[in-house]
Design a protein around this motif. Structure first.
Motif, mmCIF file in Angstrom:
data_model
loop_
_atom_site.group_PDB
_atom_site.id
_atom_site.type_symbol
_atom_site.label_atom_id
_atom_site.label_comp_id
_atom_site.label_asym_id
_atom_site.label_seq_id
_atom_site.Cartn_x
_atom_site.Cartn_y
_atom_site.Cartn_z
ATOM 1 N N THR A 20 36.598 31.663 34.850
ATOM 2 C CA THR A 20 36.063 33.028 34.915
ATOM 3 C C THR A 20 37.234 33.950 35.270
ATOM 4 O O THR A 20 38.305 33.483 35.655
ATOM 5 C CB THR A 20 34.992 33.131 36.017
ATOM 6 N N ARG A 21 37.010 35.250 35.160
ATOM 7 C CA ARG A 21 38.126 36.187 35.431
ATOM 8 C C ARG A 21 38.644 35.994 36.849
ATOM 9 O O ARG A 21 37.907 35.610 37.753
ATOM 10 C CB ARG A 21 37.679 37.631 35.202
ATOM 11 N N ARG A 22 39.929 36.263 36.987
ATOM 12 C CA ARG A 22 40.535 36.081 38.301
ATOM 13 C C ARG A 22 40.055 37.161 39.273
ATOM 14 O O ARG A 22 39.777 38.286 38.853
ATOM 15 C CB ARG A 22 42.062 36.122 38.164
ATOM 16 N N PRO A 23 39.985 36.804 40.566
ATOM 17 C CA PRO A 23 39.511 37.804 41.532
ATOM 18 C C PRO A 23 40.429 39.026 41.531
ATOM 19 O O PRO A 23 41.643 38.891 41.377
ATOM 20 C CB PRO A 23 39.569 37.072 42.875
ATOM 21 N N GLY A 24 39.829 40.176 41.680
ATOM 22 C CA GLY A 24 40.614 41.406 41.780
ATOM 23 C C GLY A 24 41.077 41.954 40.441
ATOM 24 O O GLY A 24 41.782 42.959 40.385
ATOM 25 N N ARG A 25 40.721 41.274 39.328
ATOM 26 C CA ARG A 25 41.107 41.798 38.012
ATOM 27 C C ARG A 25 39.846 42.193 37.255
ATOM 28 O O ARG A 25 38.767 41.700 37.538
ATOM 29 C CB ARG A 25 41.785 40.698 37.194
ATOM 30 N N VAL A 69 35.746 29.043 47.883
ATOM 31 C CA VAL A 69 35.968 30.463 47.585
ATOM 32 C C VAL A 69 36.940 31.038 48.613
ATOM 33 O O VAL A 69 37.904 31.713 48.275
ATOM 34 C CB VAL A 69 34.628 31.237 47.609
ATOM 35 N N ARG A 70 36.694 30.669 49.870
ATOM 36 C CA ARG A 70 37.502 31.191 50.971
ATOM 37 C C ARG A 70 38.902 30.597 50.960
ATOM 38 O O ARG A 70 39.889 31.303 50.964
ATOM 39 C CB ARG A 70 36.796 30.828 52.294
ATOM 40 N N VAL A 71 38.983 29.250 50.875
ATOM 41 C CA VAL A 71 40.261 28.568 51.077
ATOM 42 C C VAL A 71 41.093 28.467 49.795
ATOM 43 O O VAL A 71 42.292 28.715 49.808
ATOM 44 C CB VAL A 71 40.021 27.163 51.685
ATOM 45 N N ALA A 72 40.470 28.077 48.671
ATOM 46 C CA ALA A 72 41.237 27.873 47.447
ATOM 47 C C ALA A 72 41.430 29.174 46.680
ATOM 48 O O ALA A 72 42.521 29.464 46.198
ATOM 49 C CB ALA A 72 40.542 26.841 46.566
ATOM 50 N N LEU A 73 40.356 29.955 46.582
ATOM 51 C CA LEU A 73 40.419 31.184 45.782
ATOM 52 C C LEU A 73 40.895 32.371 46.617
ATOM 53 O O LEU A 73 41.359 33.372 46.074
ATOM 54 C CB LEU A 73 39.010 31.449 45.219
ATOM 55 N N GLU A 74 40.760 32.248 47.928
ATOM 56 C CA GLU A 74 41.145 33.316 48.875
ATOM 57 C C GLU A 74 40.514 34.640 48.513
ATOM 58 O O GLU A 74 41.190 35.664 48.391
ATOM 59 C CB GLU A 74 42.669 33.438 48.953
ATOM 60 N N THR A 75 39.209 34.585 48.285
ATOM 61 C CA THR A 75 38.517 35.841 47.995
ATOM 62 C C THR A 75 37.166 35.843 48.717
ATOM 63 O O THR A 75 36.873 34.918 49.484
ATOM 64 C CB THR A 75 38.359 36.039 46.482
ATOM 65 N N THR A 76 36.374 36.857 48.476
ATOM 66 C CA THR A 76 35.081 36.965 49.178
ATOM 67 C C THR A 76 33.963 36.381 48.320
ATOM 68 O O THR A 76 34.082 36.320 47.090
ATOM 69 C CB THR A 76 34.740 38.446 49.450
ATOM 70 N N PRO A 77 32.859 35.982 48.951
ATOM 71 C CA PRO A 77 31.698 35.498 48.189
ATOM 72 C C PRO A 77 31.225 36.529 47.165
ATOM 73 O O PRO A 77 30.895 36.179 46.041
ATOM 74 C CB PRO A 77 30.641 35.262 49.266
ATOM 75 N N GLU A 78 31.255 37.806 47.540
ATOM 76 C CA GLU A 78 30.778 38.867 46.640
ATOM 77 C C GLU A 78 31.647 38.945 45.386
ATOM 78 O O GLU A 78 31.144 39.099 44.275
ATOM 79 C CB GLU A 78 30.799 40.242 47.347
ATOM 80 N N GLU A 79 32.982 38.847 45.589
ATOM 81 C CA GLU A 79 33.895 38.934 44.444
ATOM 82 C C GLU A 79 33.720 37.727 43.522
ATOM 83 O O GLU A 79 33.823 37.834 42.294
ATOM 84 C CB GLU A 79 35.344 39.057 44.942
ATOM 85 N N ASN A 80 33.417 36.545 44.112
ATOM 86 C CA ASN A 80 33.176 35.351 43.288
ATOM 87 C C ASN A 80 31.950 35.556 42.396
ATOM 88 O O ASN A 80 31.968 35.252 41.206
ATOM 89 C CB ASN A 80 32.992 34.132 44.195
ATOM 90 N N LEU A 81 30.891 36.112 42.984
ATOM 91 C CA LEU A 81 29.661 36.372 42.216
ATOM 92 C C LEU A 81 29.922 37.413 41.121
ATOM 93 O O LEU A 81 29.454 37.262 39.989
ATOM 94 C CB LEU A 81 28.543 36.849 43.148
#
Ligand SMILES: [Zn+2]
Length: 531
Positions: free
Chosen positions: A75-80, A110-122
């Motif tokens: 899926t798209r990368r977080p923050g993009r 989501v927290r450790v590997a992706l280093e983003t928030t649950p909301e951004e993952n959704l």
């Protein structure tokens, strides 16, 4: 009652390609995709377009298959944004019927590997699925580590799955990524998921780390999932993925599933299952697992005499399904425990007509017992058994004579000063009164001998051109005072037929020579070569 449709999704070319030592070429991938298509698999996942040149090329043009050919990616990368992610762009541009995204569904990841928030993952799931749907693709979302994620935080895991479904994904696939889930857990968790997402949109992707991948897949179906993901022969990293070669016949032949569900594999296609499984092994240059359920050489092999005589009366006495349904065959092993009925059944199978009271049958049984006592293993070497039987019954021509052979091993420095070991074999054969001498170099002495032996057999050469060795196994047996060597050689010909021959001697070259000779003579007999 109408049966419900259950869908099969193959990921041999993507997850299976993660197997240690497996490296598919573009040609391999196209051949396997065609084979899966012919087998009636609904979805074939080809790989990651954009991630490597082979997969990019695979998705550069239409492969003209009936199956839903699927591209895999993130899926798209977080923050993009979706329009500013080159990986996603490559995936959306790929010539694929469907796109399977993988996304995190475990909050810890989501927290450790992706280093983003649950909301951004959704949001990433929603945006990516939405973009692919807008492109007109069928969309699947693999929820990575779903079962561990669910155990840790069921609300979040379900929210990820629901986000994909609400954004238009045809399938939400629950992945047991590290393969640690057990069937009762899978059944319970899938049961909860289908309360939120209709089971007709839920898939299972199981790994085999506790050897439950097949059981977990079936448990998910029992709980309501309607797509099973797996690979041919259970290929996959670590301990592999769910094995479709075991799942397919179970769905087709076991009443619990066959009465309730329909799959894309017809009865006729099911008969090609064993061949498909063996073809993949061949491409990977692996000896097929003879104990593989349904398709292995030993899957319908019976040893003890008392079982063999019951199987002759009615196969259902000892078989859970009929071997011909999956393209396999019944095999009655000839061994020192075997009775007359085994030998008779084997003779019938190889097409040697003989009266069951013929005195030569007792003689054959005696010879088999004598030879097995000194180390021969006829249950593993069907071709050597057939030759032995034909010889006792007086039916093998003397095609050619090996007058002598010589094998020479030399270790020396080569032209660039490296230490090398070279084997050279010279063979003198007499064919039809004519003496032929052939020499060949090989990787080792047996390889050299094999090459020299098959180099020139005069008028028989045409019959053995397609012959090749596919497996060579050596065992040292400690029978009596001296150790002897048993060699088993597996050969195959241009038609894909395989056979195994055996040789026994205190000398490994002699044992190999016997097995090589049996293999060649067997091929000549089977080809109907003139005496
Ligand atoms: Zn996987």
């Amino acid at each position: 009652m109408a049966r419900e449709r259950l869908y099969l999704f193959d990921t041999t070319l993507r997850d299976g390609a993660q197997t240690n030592g497996v490296d598919f070429t573009l040609g391999d991938k196209l051949t396997i995709a065609k084979m899966l298509d012919d087998l009636g698999i609904d979805y074939v996942e080809g790989g990651y377009p954009g991630a490597n040149p082979t997969d990019t090329q695979l998705f550069a043009e239409d492969r003209k298959l009936a199956t839903t050919f699927t591209a895999f990616g993130m899926t798209r990368r977080p923050g993009r944004s979706t329009s500013n992610d080159p990986g996603l762009a490559a995936l959306l541009e790929a010539k694929a019927d469907a796109i399977c995204f993988v996304a995190k569904s475990w909050d810890y990841h989501v927290r450790v590997a992706l280093e983003t928030t649950p909301e951004e993952n959704l949001a990433s799931i929603r945006d990516s699925v939405g973009a692919a749907v807008a492109k007109g693709r069928e969309v699947l979302l693999d929820c990575e580590h779903f079962f561990d994620g669910y155990k840790a935080n069921p609300q979040f895991a379900l929210a990820c799955a629901k986000a994909a479904y609400d954004a238009g994904a045809r399938w939400v696939v629950l992945c047991d990524t590290n393969g640690g889930a057990l069937p009762h857990e899978v059944e319970a968790i899938v049961g909860e998921v289908v309360k939120v997402i209709p089971g007709a949109h839920v898939g299972i992707h199981a790994h085999n780390d506790t050897e439950q991948a097949v059981a977990n897949s079936l448990a998910a179906v029992r709980a309501g999932a309607r797509q099973i993901q797996g690979t041919l022969n259970g290929l996959g990293e670590r301990c592999g993925n769910a094995n479709l070669v075991s799942i397919i016949p179970t769905l087709k032949l076991k009443a619990e599933f066959a009465d309730r569900f329909e799959i894309g594999v017809s009865d006729a296609q099911l008969k090609s299952l064993a061949h498909a499984s063996h073809t993949l092994d061949e491409m990977l240059n692996r000896a097929p697992n003879r104990h593989a359920p349904y398709v292995g050489e030993s899957a319908f092999a019976t040893k003890a005499g008392i079982h063999a005589s019951a199987i002759m009366k009615d196969p259902a006495t000892y078989e859970h399904v009929s071997p011909d349904r999956v393209g396999n065959r019944r095999k009655l092993l000839v061994s020192d425990q075997a009775g007359r009925s085994n030998v008779l059944a084997e003779l019938e199978r190889i097409g040697l007509k003989i009266d069951k009271d013929d005195a030569r049958i007792s003689r054959l049984l005696d010879v088999v017992k004598e030879r097995e006592a000194i180390g021969y293993a006829y249950e593993a070497a069907d071709a050597s058994f057939e030759l032995l039987a034909r010889r006792v019954l007086g039916k093998v021509p003397d095609y050619f004579d090996v007058e002598k052979f010589d094998v020479n091993i030399e270790q020396r420095d080569n032209a660039v000063g490296q230490r090398v070991t070279v084997s050279l074999a010279v063979v003198k054969v007499k064919v039809d009164g004519e003496t032929l001498i052939s020499a060949a170099e090989g990787i080792g002495p047996v390889n050299a001998l094999d090459l020299a032996l098959r180099k020139d057999l005069g008028k028989y050469q045409g019959y053995i051109n397609g012959l090749e060795l596919t497996d060579y196994r050596v065992r040292i047996l400690n029978g009596g005072t001296e150790a002897v060597t048993r060699v088993l050689i597996e050969s195959q010909d241009e038609s894909g037929e395989r056979w195994t021959t055996v040789g026994v001697s205190p000398n490994i070259i002699d044992a190999s020579f016997q097995a090589l000779m049996d293999s060649i003579v067997y091929k000549l007999v089977r080809s109907g070569a003139p005496a």
